[in-house]
Scaffold this motif. Sequence first.
Motif, PDB file in Angstrom:
ATOM      1  N   ASN A  49       0.810  -1.217   0.000  1.00 38.56           N
ATOM      2  CA  ASN A  49       0.000   0.000   0.000  1.00 38.56           C
ATOM      3  C   ASN A  49       0.845   1.270   0.000  1.00 38.56           C
ATOM      4  OD1 ASN A  49      -2.911  -0.894   0.314  1.00 38.56           O
ATOM      5  ND2 ASN A  49      -1.977  -2.003   2.026  1.00 38.56           N
ATOM      6  N   ASP A  50       2.086   1.186   0.463  1.00 39.90           N
ATOM      7  CA  ASP A  50       2.960   2.356   0.573  1.00 39.90           C
ATOM      8  C   ASP A  50       4.026   2.314  -0.509  1.00 39.90           C
ATOM      9  OD1 ASP A  50       1.491   2.928   2.822  1.00 39.90           O
ATOM     10  OD2 ASP A  50       3.054   2.344   4.243  1.00 39.90           O
ATOM     11  N   LEU A  51       4.576   3.494  -0.805  1.00 39.69           N
ATOM     12  CA  LEU A  51       5.631   3.617  -1.801  1.00 39.69           C
ATOM     13  C   LEU A  51       6.651   4.660  -1.341  1.00 39.69           C
ATOM     14  CD1 LEU A  51       3.531   3.814  -5.093  1.00 39.69           C
ATOM     15  CD2 LEU A  51       5.011   1.915  -4.425  1.00 39.69           C
ATOM     16  N   VAL A  52       7.879   4.549  -1.840  1.00 41.46           N
ATOM     17  CA  VAL A  52       8.863   5.614  -1.681  1.00 41.46           C
ATOM     18  C   VAL A  52       8.442   6.774  -2.580  1.00 41.46           C
ATOM     19  CG1 VAL A  52      11.270   6.286  -2.023  1.00 41.46           C
ATOM     20  CG2 VAL A  52      10.724   4.015  -1.119  1.00 41.46           C
ATOM     21  N   VAL A  53       8.207   7.931  -1.987  1.00 36.25           N
ATOM     22  CA  VAL A  53       7.750   9.089  -2.769  1.00 36.25           C
ATOM     23  C   VAL A  53       8.834  10.155  -2.910  1.00 36.25           C
ATOM     24  CG1 VAL A  53       5.319   8.710  -2.263  1.00 36.25           C
ATOM     25  CG2 VAL A  53       6.685  10.131  -0.717  1.00 36.25           C
ATOM     26  N   GLU A  54       9.893  10.081  -2.108  1.00 36.53           N
ATOM     27  CA  GLU A  54      11.053  10.959  -2.274  1.00 36.53           C
ATOM     28  C   GLU A  54      12.300  10.109  -2.129  1.00 36.53           C
ATOM     29  OE1 GLU A  54      11.113  14.332   0.306  1.00 36.53           O
ATOM     30  OE2 GLU A  54       9.102  15.013  -0.293  1.00 36.53           O
ATOM     31  N   LEU A  55      13.156  10.135  -3.142  1.00 40.29           N
ATOM     32  CA  LEU A  55      14.386   9.353  -3.093  1.00 40.29           C
ATOM     33  C   LEU A  55      15.394   9.992  -2.139  1.00 40.29           C
ATOM     34  CD1 LEU A  55      14.893   8.674  -6.895  1.00 40.29           C
ATOM     35  CD2 LEU A  55      14.270   6.976  -5.170  1.00 40.29           C
ATOM     36  N   PRO A  56      16.203   9.178  -1.472  1.00 44.95           N
ATOM     37  CA  PRO A  56      17.315   9.750  -0.702  1.00 44.95           C
ATOM     38  C   PRO A  56      18.296  10.463  -1.625  1.00 44.95           C
ATOM     39  CG  PRO A  56      16.970   7.425  -0.183  1.00 44.95           C
ATOM     40  CD  PRO A  56      16.157   7.717  -1.396  1.00 44.95           C
ATOM     41  N   ALA A  57      19.025  11.409  -1.078  1.00 43.13           N
ATOM     42  CA  ALA A  57      20.044  12.093  -1.862  1.00 43.13           C
ATOM     43  C   ALA A  57      21.052  11.079  -2.396  1.00 43.13           C
ATOM     44  CB  ALA A  57      20.751  13.140  -1.002  1.00 43.13           C
ATOM     45  N   GLY A  58      21.364  11.175  -3.669  1.00 47.80           N
ATOM     46  CA  GLY A  58      22.353  10.301  -4.282  1.00 47.80           C
ATOM     47  C   GLY A  58      21.812   8.967  -4.748  1.00 47.80           C
ATOM     48  N   ALA A  59      20.541   8.684  -4.478  1.00 49.02           N
ATOM     49  CA  ALA A  59      19.975   7.405  -4.899  1.00 49.02           C
ATOM     50  C   ALA A  59      19.793   7.375  -6.415  1.00 49.02           C
ATOM     51  CB  ALA A  59      18.644   7.155  -4.212  1.00 49.02           C
ATOM     52  N   VAL A  60      19.976   6.202  -6.989  1.00 52.33           N
ATOM     53  CA  VAL A  60      19.731   5.975  -8.408  1.00 52.33           C
ATOM     54  C   VAL A  60      18.426   5.201  -8.533  1.00 52.33           C
ATOM     55  CG1 VAL A  60      20.572   4.887 -10.523  1.00 52.33           C
ATOM     56  CG2 VAL A  60      22.200   5.939  -8.922  1.00 52.33           C
ATOM     57  N   GLU A  61      17.472   5.766  -9.238  1.00 53.40           N
ATOM     58  CA  GLU A  61      16.206   5.073  -9.457  1.00 53.40           C
ATOM     59  C   GLU A  61      16.387   4.075 -10.596  1.00 53.40           C
ATOM     60  OE1 GLU A  61      11.455   6.120  -9.942  1.00 53.40           O
ATOM     61  OE2 GLU A  61      12.951   7.688 -10.212  1.00 53.40           O
ATOM     62  N   LEU A  62      16.059   2.830 -10.331  1.00 54.11           N
ATOM     63  CA  LEU A  62      16.286   1.753 -11.288  1.00 54.11           C
ATOM     64  C   LEU A  62      15.016   1.250 -11.942  1.00 54.11           C
ATOM     65  CD1 LEU A  62      18.843  -0.268  -9.142  1.00 54.11           C
ATOM     66  CD2 LEU A  62      19.366   1.205 -11.088  1.00 54.11           C
ATOM     67  N   ALA A  63      13.874   1.428 -11.298  1.00 54.49           N
ATOM     68  CA  ALA A  63      12.614   0.955 -11.853  1.00 54.49           C
ATOM     69  C   ALA A  63      11.485   1.840 -11.362  1.00 54.49           C
ATOM     70  CB  ALA A  63      12.355  -0.504 -11.470  1.00 54.49           C
ATOM     71  N   ARG A  64      10.524   2.092 -12.260  1.00 52.96           N
ATOM     72  CA  ARG A  64       9.369   2.925 -11.928  1.00 52.96           C
ATOM     73  C   ARG A  64       8.197   2.473 -12.783  1.00 52.96           C
ATOM     74  NH1 ARG A  64       7.429   7.970 -10.119  1.00 52.96           N
ATOM     75  NH2 ARG A  64       9.367   8.333  -8.997  1.00 52.96           N
ATOM     76  N   THR A  65       7.021   2.456 -12.186  1.00 51.83           N
ATOM     77  CA  THR A  65       5.779   2.221 -12.900  1.00 51.83           C
ATOM     78  C   THR A  65       4.880   3.441 -12.693  1.00 51.83           C
ATOM     79  OG1 THR A  65       4.635   1.201 -11.038  1.00 51.83           O
ATOM     80  CG2 THR A  65       5.990  -0.257 -12.431  1.00 51.83           C
ATOM     81  N   PRO A  66       3.708   3.492 -13.327  1.00 48.00           N
ATOM     82  CA  PRO A  66       2.820   4.628 -13.072  1.00 48.00           C
ATOM     83  C   PRO A  66       2.497   4.828 -11.595  1.00 48.00           C
ATOM     84  CG  PRO A  66       2.101   3.480 -15.025  1.00 48.00           C
ATOM     85  CD  PRO A  66       3.212   2.659 -14.452  1.00 48.00           C
ATOM     86  N   ALA A  67       2.572   3.751 -10.797  1.00 54.40           N
ATOM     87  CA  ALA A  67       2.302   3.884  -9.363  1.00 54.40           C
ATOM     88  C   ALA A  67       3.406   4.637  -8.640  1.00 54.40           C
ATOM     89  CB  ALA A  67       2.121   2.507  -8.729  1.00 54.40           C
ATOM     90  N   GLY A  68       4.665   4.507  -9.090  1.00 57.94           N
ATOM     91  CA  GLY A  68       5.777   5.181  -8.430  1.00 57.94           C
ATOM     92  C   GLY A  68       7.049   4.363  -8.448  1.00 57.94           C
ATOM     93  N   VAL A  69       7.978   4.688  -7.529  1.00 59.52           N
ATOM     94  CA  VAL A  69       9.306   4.064  -7.469  1.00 59.52           C
ATOM     95  C   VAL A  69       9.168   2.579  -7.146  1.00 59.52           C
ATOM     96  CG1 VAL A  69      11.529   4.056  -6.280  1.00 59.52           C
ATOM     97  CG2 VAL A  69      10.344   6.225  -6.689  1.00 59.52           C
ATOM     98  N   GLN A  70       9.859   1.737  -7.931  1.00 58.84           N
ATOM     99  CA  GLN A  70       9.823   0.293  -7.705  1.00 58.84           C
ATOM    100  C   GLN A  70      11.186  -0.283  -7.326  1.00 58.84           C
ATOM    101  OE1 GLN A  70       6.936  -1.125  -7.503  1.00 58.84           O
ATOM    102  NE2 GLN A  70       5.805   0.627  -8.306  1.00 58.84           N
ATOM    103  N   ALA A  71      12.274   0.419  -7.617  1.00 57.69           N
ATOM    104  CA  ALA A  71      13.602  -0.065  -7.222  1.00 57.69           C
ATOM    105  C   ALA A  71      14.576   1.101  -7.219  1.00 57.69           C
ATOM    106  CB  ALA A  71      14.095  -1.155  -8.173  1.00 57.69           C
TER     107      ALA A  71
END
Length: 238
Positions: free
Chosen positions: A145-167
Amino acid sequence: MPDRPVLVIQHTPVCPPGRVGDWLTEAGCALDVRRPYAGETQPVDLSGHAGLVVLGGEMGAYDDDIAPWLPATRTLLARAVVEAVPALGICLGHQLLAVATGGRVARSTSGQQGGTLPVGLLPAAADDQLFGTVPAGAVATHWNNDLVVELPAGAVELARTPAGVQALRLRETAWGVQFHPEVDPAIVRPWAATDVGAGQLSPERAATWLAEVDRDDAALVAAWRPFVRRFAALLPAR
């Protein structure tokens, strides 16, 4: 073979290490599974462990009143990042990794994710040590039900769907995944039953999601067993 065991933090009886534990064991890793919900203590540091895996759970990343061990888990995840100890956070573990390093988690605005869904690999995943050989169209099991909505500083986003951050990845040795590479159909069925019983999920949608997990089981193993084996290969060897 790693020179020390992998520390596994399990938050609830219904979210065991599952296939991730099996695949790490296949790769020659010993597991030190700690169950703080049952009163087992967590180490204060990672000096005695080759890596860290933090599993999922029904509580939220900020629910310290419900799960008073979460601050210690977040501390371990933050130390893993700073000390370059290979770490993998799964679902709640992914969210705890983000919060421990300055990110933010919130309730998904698009509702609960469940069943099997495309991973949504981004271009950055192509050169990643774990995701680099995951097929572009790979699916994974979701139940959250929950998602990461703000990445930590320096994080690399590896996967995303319309719902939000996935990896995401932090530095070169810490990963968080919103999905569940560890589950098989037997693990997911009680989750569906609990959500239906609580009125959080309709029986019809639960049946659809469970059917997806059954249908895609072979593809899930094919995608995520090598992923876990690549994580194991990063652990310090004798």
